[in-house]
Write a protein that holds these residues in place. Sequence first.
Motif, PDB file in Angstrom:
ATOM      1  N   MET A   1       0.844  -1.192   0.000  1.00  0.00           N
ATOM      2  CA  MET A   1       0.000   0.000   0.000  1.00  0.00           C
ATOM      3  C   MET A   1       0.882   1.245   0.000  1.00  0.00           C
ATOM      4  SD  MET A   1      -3.257   1.046   2.036  1.00  0.00           S
ATOM      5  CE  MET A   1      -3.546   2.661   2.690  1.00  0.00           C
ATOM      6  N   VAL A   2       0.443   2.248  -0.690  1.00  0.00           N
ATOM      7  CA  VAL A   2       1.137   3.529  -0.747  1.00  0.00           C
ATOM      8  C   VAL A   2       0.874   4.266   0.558  1.00  0.00           C
ATOM      9  CG1 VAL A   2       1.244   5.737  -1.944  1.00  0.00           C
ATOM     10  CG2 VAL A   2       0.917   3.639  -3.247  1.00  0.00           C
ATOM     11  N   SER A   3       1.919   4.800   1.154  1.00  0.00           N
ATOM     12  CA  SER A   3       1.772   5.515   2.418  1.00  0.00           C
ATOM     13  C   SER A   3       1.569   7.007   2.168  1.00  0.00           C
ATOM     14  CB  SER A   3       3.011   5.305   3.280  1.00  0.00           C
ATOM     15  OG  SER A   3       4.110   6.009   2.731  1.00  0.00           O
TER      16      SER A   3
ATOM     17  N   ALA B   1     -16.382   5.021  -3.181  1.00  0.00           N
ATOM     18  CA  ALA B   1     -16.935   5.244  -1.846  1.00  0.00           C
ATOM     19  C   ALA B   1     -16.543   4.112  -0.910  1.00  0.00           C
ATOM     20  CB  ALA B   1     -18.456   5.353  -1.928  1.00  0.00           C
ATOM     21  N   GLY B   2     -16.066   4.471   0.271  1.00  0.00           N
ATOM     22  CA  GLY B   2     -15.708   3.482   1.275  1.00  0.00           C
ATOM     23  C   GLY B   2     -14.368   2.815   1.053  1.00  0.00           C
TER      24      GLY B   2
ATOM     25  N   LEU C   1      -4.363  21.445 -13.023  1.00  0.00           N
ATOM     26  CA  LEU C   1      -4.109  22.021 -11.704  1.00  0.00           C
ATOM     27  C   LEU C   1      -3.733  20.966 -10.662  1.00  0.00           C
ATOM     28  CD1 LEU C   1      -7.058  24.581 -11.536  1.00  0.00           C
ATOM     29  CD2 LEU C   1      -4.705  24.957 -12.338  1.00  0.00           C
ATOM     30  N   VAL C   2      -3.926  19.688 -11.005  1.00  0.00           N
ATOM     31  CA  VAL C   2      -3.663  18.594 -10.072  1.00  0.00           C
ATOM     32  C   VAL C   2      -2.180  18.230 -10.110  1.00  0.00           C
ATOM     33  CG1 VAL C   2      -4.232  16.201  -9.465  1.00  0.00           C
ATOM     34  CG2 VAL C   2      -6.009  17.721 -10.392  1.00  0.00           C
ATOM     35  N   THR C   3      -1.525  18.331  -8.967  1.00  0.00           N
ATOM     36  CA  THR C   3      -0.113  17.949  -8.867  1.00  0.00           C
ATOM     37  C   THR C   3       0.009  16.435  -8.785  1.00  0.00           C
ATOM     38  OG1 THR C   3       0.220  19.977  -7.581  1.00  0.00           O
ATOM     39  CG2 THR C   3       2.038  18.392  -7.629  1.00  0.00           C
ATOM     40  N   THR C   4      -0.804  15.832  -7.927  1.00  0.00           N
ATOM     41  CA  THR C   4      -0.783  14.382  -7.744  1.00  0.00           C
ATOM     42  C   THR C   4      -2.209  13.880  -7.581  1.00  0.00           C
ATOM     43  OG1 THR C   4       1.352  14.522  -6.605  1.00  0.00           O
ATOM     44  CG2 THR C   4       0.119  12.477  -6.334  1.00  0.00           C
ATOM     45  N   LEU C   5      -2.554  12.859  -8.362  1.00  0.00           N
ATOM     46  CA  LEU C   5      -3.854  12.207  -8.233  1.00  0.00           C
ATOM     47  C   LEU C   5      -3.618  10.801  -7.695  1.00  0.00           C
ATOM     48  CD1 LEU C   5      -6.860  11.619  -8.622  1.00  0.00           C
ATOM     49  CD2 LEU C   5      -6.393  11.236 -11.048  1.00  0.00           C
ATOM     50  N   VAL C   6      -4.248  10.529  -6.565  1.00  0.00           N
ATOM     51  CA  VAL C   6      -4.201   9.193  -5.966  1.00  0.00           C
ATOM     52  C   VAL C   6      -5.591   8.589  -6.111  1.00  0.00           C
ATOM     53  CG1 VAL C   6      -3.725   7.837  -3.902  1.00  0.00           C
ATOM     54  CG2 VAL C   6      -2.516  10.007  -4.270  1.00  0.00           C
ATOM     55  N   TRP C   7      -5.651   7.412  -6.718  1.00  0.00           N
ATOM     56  CA  TRP C   7      -6.904   6.674  -6.879  1.00  0.00           C
ATOM     57  C   TRP C   7      -6.925   5.581  -5.817  1.00  0.00           C
ATOM     58  CZ3 TRP C   7     -11.346   6.945  -9.568  1.00  0.00           C
ATOM     59  CH2 TRP C   7     -12.139   5.801  -9.626  1.00  0.00           C
ATOM     60  N   VAL C   8      -8.017   5.512  -5.038  1.00  0.00           N
ATOM     61  CA  VAL C   8      -8.143   4.531  -3.960  1.00  0.00           C
ATOM     62  C   VAL C   8      -9.344   3.641  -4.266  1.00  0.00           C
ATOM     63  CG1 VAL C   8      -8.300   4.191  -1.468  1.00  0.00           C
ATOM     64  CG2 VAL C   8      -7.218   6.266  -2.367  1.00  0.00           C
ATOM     65  N   GLU C   9      -9.126   2.317  -4.148  1.00  0.00           N
ATOM     66  CA  GLU C   9     -10.202   1.373  -4.439  1.00  0.00           C
ATOM     67  C   GLU C   9     -10.154   0.199  -3.472  1.00  0.00           C
ATOM     68  OE1 GLU C   9      -9.314   0.536  -8.512  1.00  0.00           O
ATOM     69  OE2 GLU C   9      -7.768  -0.924  -8.031  1.00  0.00           O
ATOM     70  N   ALA C  10     -11.285  -0.493  -3.373  1.00  0.00           N
ATOM     71  CA  ALA C  10     -11.405  -1.691  -2.548  1.00  0.00           C
ATOM     72  C   ALA C  10     -12.563  -2.513  -3.102  1.00  0.00           C
ATOM     73  CB  ALA C  10     -11.671  -1.323  -1.088  1.00  0.00           C
TER      74      ALA C  10
ATOM     75  N   VAL D   1      -4.072   2.941  -5.179  1.00  0.00           N
ATOM     76  CA  VAL D   1      -3.990   2.295  -3.873  1.00  0.00           C
ATOM     77  C   VAL D   1      -5.167   1.343  -3.754  1.00  0.00           C
ATOM     78  CG1 VAL D   1      -4.015   2.655  -1.382  1.00  0.00           C
ATOM     79  CG2 VAL D   1      -2.904   4.347  -2.881  1.00  0.00           C
ATOM     80  N   ARG D   2      -4.902   0.119  -3.421  1.00  0.00           N
ATOM     81  CA  ARG D   2      -5.961  -0.863  -3.177  1.00  0.00           C
ATOM     82  C   ARG D   2      -5.941  -1.204  -1.697  1.00  0.00           C
ATOM     83  NH1 ARG D   2      -9.590  -3.396  -5.754  1.00  0.00           N
ATOM     84  NH2 ARG D   2     -10.256  -5.446  -5.171  1.00  0.00           N
ATOM     85  N   THR D   3      -7.085  -1.018  -1.032  1.00  0.00           N
ATOM     86  CA  THR D   3      -7.142  -1.278   0.412  1.00  0.00           C
ATOM     87  C   THR D   3      -7.960  -2.508   0.705  1.00  0.00           C
ATOM     88  OG1 THR D   3      -9.096   0.123   0.727  1.00  0.00           O
ATOM     89  CG2 THR D   3      -6.934   1.196   0.910  1.00  0.00           C
TER      90      THR D   3
END
Length: 178
Positions: free
Chosen positions: A1-3, A30-31, A122-131, A176-178
Amino acid sequence: MVSPSEVLELTLSRPPTLGSGRLICVDGLAGSGKTTLARGLAALAPEAVVIGTDEMLAGWRGLPGLAGSVEALLRPLAAGQPGTWRRWDWYADGWAETRTVLPGPLLVLEGVGSAAAAYRELVTTLVWVEADLDVRLARWLERDGEGMRPHWDDWLADEAALHARQDTRSWADLVVRT
């Protein structure tokens, strides 16, 4: 996982994209854990302004209009001016006060739909989070309660339509996958 420290390190290694500041968007499903990641970023960067885009939605069916609200906040910041956004009061089911964000070194937007093609530059860094869906639903019910379950199906449909239209995951810097 990315910290959170890896996200912050990547962001700070890049040139500013939001005027003289930087913008991290923590987007995804979501979630999935977006808020948890944003809290970690806030703990590492106390100068950061962190906004949950859930407060920028016009209620449960407000996801399609979110990009316009976010862009209205970001464009003035990119020009070195204060930006504003209006908070949705979920209990009163209506718009509440307008909040002002001053230009600063780091803005973190977290929430479904926080990144949009309209302001991608305008986005410096985009983090995509999924589960997985079952994990997301369990987290969602734990956070919001069983009484909110009727909104889940509509939210999932709106979320899927938004991400299909924006193709957000494909331009994420980190997944990131949680």
